[in-house]
Write a protein that holds these residues in place. Structure first.
Motif: not given
Length: 167
Positions: A112-115, A123-131
């Protein structure tokens, strides 16, 4: 433990033992990156295994949360019942589990181009898990419990003075 939407039918459920003579491809499960909950845990130090900045880290993430976010992002993954080597209590079920994620295709390009690499995924996991809904519900219930405890403490402190007099 099962894999979520494997890209090919020949993905083994368990990794093969490492052999320096064999040539593993990027699509082989052994070449997928490992994500332990300790990598994202705000209660861990860098020495204890945290890999994201303290400001972006999460309070006690769980393997299931990492799996859910990776699956929702469309990554090919596998969950393994392993314990992070630096964990203080390896028998504690709360800290068990790691997620293997395929970041690269067979030719070495990002799946996936975003990863493009491990850091962007963490960093994506750290941003998304709290949501996640489960996180938001647990935070709301814990904040209401804290408010109730504070009210009880205030009420008990008002009438808690000793009266002087005979014994």
């Amino acid at each position: 433990m099962a894999t979520a939407a494997p890209s090919s039918a020949n993905v083994p459920s368990q990794p093969r033992p490492w052999n320096p003579d064999s040539k593993f491809k990027h699509i082989d499960r052994e070449r997928w990156i490992c994500v332990y909950p300790a990598y994202l845990n705000s209660r861990k130090t860098l020495k204890e295994g945290r890999k994201v900045p303290k400001a972006k880290a999460i309070d006690n993430p769980v393997c299931a949360e990492i799996r859910d976010v990776c699956a929702a992002a469309g990554l090919t993954l596998g969950v393994e019942n392993k314990v992070y080597p630096r964990e203080k209590d390896p028998r504690d079920v709360k800290f068990r589990g790691r997620v293997r994620v395929q970041l690269k295709n067979e030719d070495g390009t990002p799946a996936l181009s975003q990863f493009p690499d491990r850091t962007t995924l963490l960093l994506y996991l750290a941003d998304t898990i709290p949501k996640l809904k489960t996180r938001q519900q647990s935070q709301a219930s814990s904040s209401s419990q804290q408010q109730q405890q504070q009210q009880q403490q205030q009420q008990s402190s008002k009438g808690g003075q000793k009266k002087k007099g005979r014994k």
